[in-house]
Enzyme design. Structure first.
Site, mmCIF file in Angstrom:
data_model
loop_
_atom_site.group_PDB
_atom_site.id
_atom_site.type_symbol
_atom_site.label_atom_id
_atom_site.label_comp_id
_atom_site.label_asym_id
_atom_site.label_seq_id
_atom_site.Cartn_x
_atom_site.Cartn_y
_atom_site.Cartn_z
ATOM 1 N N GLU A 55 0.854 -1.193 0.000
ATOM 2 C CA GLU A 55 0.000 0.000 0.000
ATOM 3 C C GLU A 55 0.889 1.243 0.000
ATOM 4 O O GLU A 55 1.779 1.388 0.836
ATOM 5 C CB GLU A 55 -0.928 -0.021 1.232
ATOM 6 C CG GLU A 55 -1.940 1.101 1.204
ATOM 7 C CD GLU A 55 -3.174 0.830 2.072
ATOM 8 O OE1 GLU A 55 -3.406 -0.327 2.443
ATOM 9 O OE2 GLU A 55 -3.905 1.803 2.360
ATOM 10 N N ARG A 56 0.631 2.129 -0.968
ATOM 11 C CA ARG A 56 1.408 3.383 -1.105
ATOM 12 C C ARG A 56 2.909 3.110 -1.256
ATOM 13 O O ARG A 56 3.738 3.868 -0.739
ATOM 14 C CB ARG A 56 1.193 4.315 0.093
ATOM 15 C CG ARG A 56 -0.232 4.439 0.571
ATOM 16 C CD ARG A 56 -1.092 5.176 -0.402
ATOM 17 N NE ARG A 56 -2.461 5.306 0.102
ATOM 18 C CZ ARG A 56 -3.487 5.692 -0.650
ATOM 19 N NH1 ARG A 56 -3.307 5.974 -1.923
ATOM 20 N NH2 ARG A 56 -4.683 5.794 -0.144
ATOM 21 N N ASN A 99 -3.267 -1.955 7.842
ATOM 22 C CA ASN A 99 -4.562 -2.530 7.434
ATOM 23 C C ASN A 99 -4.285 -4.028 7.378
ATOM 24 O O ASN A 99 -3.976 -4.585 6.337
ATOM 25 C CB ASN A 99 -4.992 -2.001 6.070
ATOM 26 C CG ASN A 99 -5.287 -0.512 6.128
ATOM 27 O OD1 ASN A 99 -5.809 -0.009 7.122
ATOM 28 N ND2 ASN A 99 -4.935 0.207 5.081
ATOM 29 N N LYS A 144 -3.769 -0.490 14.194
ATOM 30 C CA LYS A 144 -4.651 0.547 13.647
ATOM 31 C C LYS A 144 -6.063 0.095 13.996
ATOM 32 O O LYS A 144 -6.548 -0.905 13.460
ATOM 33 C CB LYS A 144 -4.469 0.629 12.133
ATOM 34 C CG LYS A 144 -5.443 1.550 11.416
ATOM 35 C CD LYS A 144 -5.115 1.638 9.923
ATOM 36 C CE LYS A 144 -6.087 2.521 9.169
ATOM 37 N NZ LYS A 144 -5.729 2.655 7.738
ATOM 38 N N GLU A 150 -10.534 4.123 9.593
ATOM 39 C CA GLU A 150 -10.699 3.790 8.167
ATOM 40 C C GLU A 150 -11.191 2.360 7.960
ATOM 41 O O GLU A 150 -10.631 1.597 7.178
ATOM 42 C CB GLU A 150 -9.381 4.013 7.413
ATOM 43 C CG GLU A 150 -8.940 5.464 7.413
ATOM 44 C CD GLU A 150 -7.744 5.744 6.511
ATOM 45 O OE1 GLU A 150 -6.892 4.859 6.359
ATOM 46 O OE2 GLU A 150 -7.688 6.868 5.973
ATOM 47 N N ARG A 185 -1.961 3.181 17.271
ATOM 48 C CA ARG A 185 -2.019 4.396 16.432
ATOM 49 C C ARG A 185 -3.160 5.334 16.845
ATOM 50 O O ARG A 185 -4.223 4.879 17.256
ATOM 51 C CB ARG A 185 -2.169 4.020 14.966
ATOM 52 C CG ARG A 185 -0.914 3.391 14.416
ATOM 53 C CD ARG A 185 -1.152 2.930 13.008
ATOM 54 N NE ARG A 185 -0.648 3.830 12.004
ATOM 55 C CZ ARG A 185 -1.320 4.190 10.920
ATOM 56 N NH1 ARG A 185 -2.564 3.790 10.724
ATOM 57 N NH2 ARG A 185 -0.771 4.963 10.012
ATOM 58 N N ASP A 196 -2.906 14.132 8.137
ATOM 59 C CA ASP A 196 -2.340 12.918 7.547
ATOM 60 C C ASP A 196 -0.906 13.272 7.206
ATOM 61 O O ASP A 196 -0.361 14.188 7.774
ATOM 62 C CB ASP A 196 -3.163 12.518 6.311
ATOM 63 C CG ASP A 196 -2.962 11.052 5.946
ATOM 64 O OD1 ASP A 196 -2.068 10.418 6.510
ATOM 65 O OD2 ASP A 196 -3.696 10.546 5.092
ATOM 66 N N GLU A 199 3.446 9.227 -0.643
ATOM 67 C CA GLU A 199 2.021 9.085 -0.943
ATOM 68 C C GLU A 199 1.425 10.369 -1.528
ATOM 69 O O GLU A 199 0.704 10.325 -2.511
ATOM 70 C CB GLU A 199 1.256 8.697 0.335
ATOM 71 C CG GLU A 199 -0.242 8.664 0.139
ATOM 72 C CD GLU A 199 -1.006 8.285 1.407
ATOM 73 O OE1 GLU A 199 -0.378 7.972 2.434
ATOM 74 O OE2 GLU A 199 -2.251 8.292 1.346
HETATM 75 O O1 GCW Z 1 -3.064 8.354 4.521
HETATM 76 C C1 GCW Z 1 -3.825 7.233 4.669
HETATM 77 C C2 GCW Z 1 -3.477 6.357 3.508
HETATM 78 C C3 GCW Z 1 -3.839 4.919 3.715
HETATM 79 C C4 GCW Z 1 -3.218 4.460 5.029
HETATM 80 C C5 GCW Z 1 -3.732 5.357 6.144
HETATM 81 C C6 GCW Z 1 -3.105 5.003 7.483
HETATM 82 C C7 GCW Z 1 -2.408 2.287 5.588
HETATM 83 O O2 GCW Z 1 -4.122 6.866 2.382
HETATM 84 O O3 GCW Z 1 -3.349 4.184 2.632
HETATM 85 O O4 GCW Z 1 -3.487 3.112 5.285
HETATM 86 O O5 GCW Z 1 -3.409 6.677 5.882
HETATM 87 O O6 GCW Z 1 -2.102 5.604 7.789
HETATM 88 O O7 GCW Z 1 -3.616 4.154 8.174
#
Ligand code: GCW
Length: 720
Positions: free
Chosen positions: A193-194, A236, A313, A317, A350, A390, A418
């Site tokens: 991811e990213r 995630n 986490k 989200e 987190r 973020d 990102e």
């Molecule tokens: O900035 C967001 C990202 C997600 C990321 C999330 C996080 C891993 O777009 O891709 O998920 O933060 O930090 O949990």
């Protein structure tokens, strides 16, 4: 016919030849694989002589795992840098012996009586000193523990890599932060991811059968900058990571990392007791859930005896968490912490939470966590993203830093790009990290910086830490864009000592990664230092944030999400976070609150983060807000053009492969910077109806054209 055959032969030979040639370039040692650990021969004749005179032999005795890593690093480092094999010594019988040891594993070090010098250095610190032994001048690398010697070794090699004198050394160093951790967002299917640099490094298919040397190099890279922990999977989190199939393989990685002082951690899914254990709840107060976790933790430690702990986490989200069961974050974190505690493990919990119920989403983490201060166990540490929103290109520090005196807190930074052009743009993030670390929180009056809080100097924290989300994948150069390496480097060095200067760290990195030629060093340094500012200017200047596309790559100021964040309309632009708006400024200490309450005393780079202002608002500089905004966008593109010119002037001074790669990437960056500038300027102009200053070139295409462009840049987005 003969000449036809000859032409055909030459043609085919040429194809082959270029293929062979191309392969040569690809596998050349300058493809970026070695990162900053290149150990190229020292090019200065006097210096190499000085080094050789000081390094006639190496004396080190122990054969522990970490000492083997020390020995191997010294062997490969010194033989590369000095272009000669160095004798292994058992005693000091000449000038120029390098002695590496702890009082425990080396008789000679013991005899030097370094106790008072070593005592304050803890487990990880080291000293490097020139000493006299039996009348011979020697260099000593000493520490309390083997791991300190490994850090000392990398630090010593760095002196040679950056062409420093070593005739009279007196260096003492110890880290200011305990948990210096990198986070991977790697999934079980090897997508990242990213990530943007290929697929995950961890090859689950071969892992217990084949130890790719890359795993060792990965550990070396991290240890060389002081990293002592790695969370190998995405927050995630896929529950399968804590099943026997994966644990068996993760244990292989952990064995490799251990020889470099790196602990292995895992991200976990809070609902694992349900998803794996077949329980009908994951309620942290349920005794069956608690005992499921205790058993699971025991099982993990049976594979990895020095396992570091969990990163979580939760309730964020879409990830499950204690809130689902009517429990608090503290209750969730403590339940896991208690299962880990008997084994010495920790929980990094987190604080990245937000939802739709707040008018201003950035308030949420503070509003939710501050009332819980003091409720977390001692082996929990709250992992807080550097800013309240973020990983924005530019935002203030999170107000959680400095407001949790009774909760261990650590900072999370992002190394992967990102929001900064993925692996296509050159953006050195060192200055972005120091900007946050040096921010004054006023937690205990003036002069209590975020860094001081993280160090545990301000409040008495049991655990301290810094985490960096890195992106290495199977790309040959690890990070995709060669310069993402520089952010990884500076992150690690700052986690060791946050008071360091980002410009100096850039210079260290350039010398080790590219060249010690003074002119080359200066040019690349200029490019890097401008890159940080340029990235913000052509994207989100004056405190604007999150106005990109869903993929977070290109511009989309017209999208609904962007509109929420920039709040632009016919009258003005910016997010009002003062009393008349969301009052998020109240989350900062009075000194900052007062400063941010008034647009005239708000730093220009955070103006629109805190205020909604009319387009014609007069800034202290005399410009209107509109003009200042537009000029920043244009400046951003000019800066990228300058970076391009400066880079292109380096042709022939950097080896061909990396030169061309970066050159091409800068062309992409220029294209994108223009797209960002034009999209934003045209969109905001459609609202403000203000003219462009005369000296600025009107964009070639219309706003409609750029709206269509949004869909046209294909960037792969890998989600789990
Ligand atoms: O900035 C967001 C990202 C997600 C990321 C999330 C996080 C891993 O777009 O891709 O998920 O933060 O930090 O949990």
């Amino acid at each position: 016919m003969a000449w036809l055959k000859l032409i055909a032969f030459l043609f085919i030979f040429n194809l082959f030849y270029s293929e062979i040639f191309a392969q040569n370039i690809n596998t050349s040692p300058e493809d970026g694989y070695r990162m900053w650990l290149r150990y190229e021969k020292v090019q200065d004749d006097d210096l190499i002589l000085e080094y050789r005179n000081n390094l006639k032999g190496i004396l080190l005795t122990s054969t522990s795992n970490i000492m083997n890593s020390v020995r191997e690093e010294l062997d490969s480092g010194l033989s590369g840098l000095l272009d000669t094999e160095i004798e292994r010594k058992t005693k000091v019988d000449t000038e120029g012996v390098l002695i590496v040891g702890t009082p425990e594993n080396s008789k000679i070090i013991r005899s030097l009586n370094l106790k008072s010098e070593l005592e304050p250095l803890g487990n990880d610190g080291f000293l490097i000193k020139t000493k006299k032994i039996k009348g011979h001048r020697v260099i000593v690398i000493a520490a309390n523990k083997d791991i300190g010697l490994l850090y000392g070794t990398f630090s010593f090699l760095k002196l040679l890599q950056t062409y420093q004198p070593i005739n009279n050394l007196s260096i003492i160093s110890k880290p200011k932060i305990q948990c210096r951790v990198v986070n991977h967002w790697d999934n079980a299917n090897r997508s990242v991811e990213r990530g943007y640099a290929g697929i995950s490094l961890w090859d689950w298919g071969t892992l217990s059968y084949y130890k790719d040397p890359r795993y060792t190099d990965y550990a070396r890279i991290n240890a060389s900058i002081g990293i002592n922990g790695t969370v190998i999977n995405n927050v995630n989190a896929d529950v399968r990571f804590i099943t026997p199939y994966f644990l068996e393989r993760i244990a292989v990685l952990a064995d490799i990392f251990r020889a470099y002082g790196i602990k292995t951690y895992l991200s976990i899914n809070f609902n694992s007791p349900q998803l794996l254990g077949g329980l009908n709840t994951a309620d942290p107060l349920n005794p069956d859930v608690q005992s499921w976790w205790r058993e699971k933790v025991k099982e993990i430690y049976s594979y990895i005896p020095d396992f570091g702990g969990f990163l979580v986490k939760a309730d964020s989200e879409g990830q499950p968490g204690p809130n689902t069961y009517g429990r608090t974050h503290a209750e969730g974190a403590n339940m896991l912490a208690r299962a880990l505690e008997p084994f010495g493990g920790i929980v990094m919990w987190r604080a990245f939470v937000y939802g739709d119920h707040q008018k201003d989403r950035i308030r949420e983490a503070y509003d939710e966590f501050v009332p819980m201060d003091g409720q977390f166990d001692d082996n929990v540490i709250l992992q807080i993203k550097k800013g309240p929103l973020d990983f924005m290109p530019h935002e203030p520090f999170s107000p959680l830093f400095g407001t949790m005196p009774n909760t261990n807190t650590m900072a999370e930074f992002q190394i992967t790009q990102e929001y900064l052009g993925n692996a296509y743009h050159l953006v050195y993030k060192g200055p972005m990290y120091t900007d946050i670390l040096n921010s004054d929180t006023y937690a205990k009056g003036k002069g209590t910086t975020v860094g001081d809080i993280l160090e545990g100097k301000v409040f008495d924290y049991q655990l301290t830490g810094m985490a960096g989300v890195i992106n290495p994948g199977n790309a040959r150069n690890w990070t995709g864009h060669p310069f993402v390496q520089s952010s990884w480097y500076s992150f690690g060095r700052l986690a060791w000592d946050y008071t360091q200067n980002a410009t100096e760290l850039a210079e260290e990195w350039i010398r080790m990664t590219f060249s010690n030629d003074e002119d080359v060093v200066e040019k690349i340094k200029e490019i890097m230092m401008v890159s940080t500012e340029a990235a913000v200017n052509y994207r989100e200047p004056l405190g604007l944030t999150h106005i990109g596309t869903g993929s977070h790559y290109g511009p989309a100021p017209w999208s609904d999400r962007s509109k929420y964040f920039h709040q632009a309309n016919e009258q003005g632009i910016g997010f009002d976070r003062t009393k008349t708006g969301s009052d998020a400024i109240a989350q900062y200490k009075p000194e900052l609150r007062d400063k941010y309450a008034n647009p005239d005393s708000t730093p220009e780079d955070l103006l629109l983060w805190f205020h909604h202002l009319p387009w014609s608002y007069q800034l202290p500089s005399g410009q209107t807000l509109w003009e200042a905004l537009v000029r920043k966008y244009y400046k951003g593109v000019d800066e990228v053009e300058q970076m391009q010119k400066d880079w292109n002037n380096l042709e022939g001074r950097i080896e061909h492969e990396r030169f061309n790669h970066v050159k091409a990437l800068l062309e992409i960056q220029k294209r994108d910077a223009v797209q960002w500038r034009n999209s934003c300027v045209l969109y905001f102009q459609s609202l403000s109806k203000m003219p462009l200053p005369d000296d600025l070139k009107t964009p070639q295409f219309s706003l409609d054209y750029y709206k269509k462009m949004e869909k046209q840049i294909p960037v792969p987005v890998l989600k789990p």
